[in-house]
Design a protein around this motif. Structure first.
Motif: not given
Length: 221
Positions: A154-165
């Protein structure tokens, strides 16, 4: 003296033909109470049916035409170039219960030195607000020798800055409801504007190098 009923503005008014003051109109008669209709019998839910309480948080049920999910986000495959990975996606009429599902076929068997191939799918979430949810949920079944787990990002933030797996586990050859607690996506701290979701097959961490999965009713609960 004869009396006649004539329509008044509010109901009927009694007028005297002999010149006397008009008599008061009779009080209105209340209409009979309507009988409440008998409650409709709730139909039994078919396996795989998403209830109305869940439907507002549906991300993708793969019933629409074209590569758009239920929140208007595009989705497609992705794969490494060197070593070459492979993934393909197609909507097939083999959904859980009824309807359609997404079939993902992947091959990450190639390796160059210490680098293994990888592939998967990405799906835009269009700023979806999952702040009131506790789990990411989807229905999955494995085919063509695919393994019992894969990874979800799952990703959030501008340009998918934050990524969690996190892992989707315990996948079998029959439809299984997979629930991933959102607390397992540790790098996500703001759940109000999710930008993207990805399903990941990576030879360096995946136990099975090729196969296929059917996926249906991706949602937050």
């Amino acid at each position: 003296m004869k009396n006649f009923w004539i329509p008044g503005i509010l109901g009927m008014t009694l007028i005297s033909c002999g010149g006397n003051a008009p008599a008061a109109a009779p009080p209105p008669v209340a209409p009979p109470a309507a009988e409440a209709p008998a409650p409709a019998e709730e139909p039994a839910l078919e396996k795989g049916t998403v209830t109305s309480a869940e439907s507002g948080k549906i991300i993708a049920d793969f019933e629409s035409i074209g590569k758009l999910n239920n929140v208007g986000g595009a989705y497609d495959m992705w794969a490494s170039e060197a070593p070459k990975g492979m993934a393909s996606v197609e909507v097939v009429p083999e959904g859980e219960g009824t309807g359609s599902a997404l079939k993902i076929t992947y091959d990450i068997s190639r390796r160059e030195g210490s680098n293994g191939a990888y592939s998967g799918i990405w799906m835009n979430l269009e700023g979806f607000d999952a702040s009131t949810s506790k789990n990411l949920v989807m229905s999955v079944k494995a085919a063509n020798g695919a393994g019992p787990k894969f990874f979800v990002e799952l990703k959030c933030g501008e340009n998918n800055k934050f990524v969690a797996r996190a892992e989707a586990r315990n996948i079998g050859s029959a439809w299984t409801k997979i629930e991933i607690p959102l607390v397992e996506f540790k790098e996500i701290t703001d759940w109000k504007k999710l930008t993207q979701m990805a399903i990941v097959f990576d030879q360096n961490i995946s136990s099975v190098a090729k196969g296929a999965y059917f996926i249906d009713n991706i949602r937050f609960e």
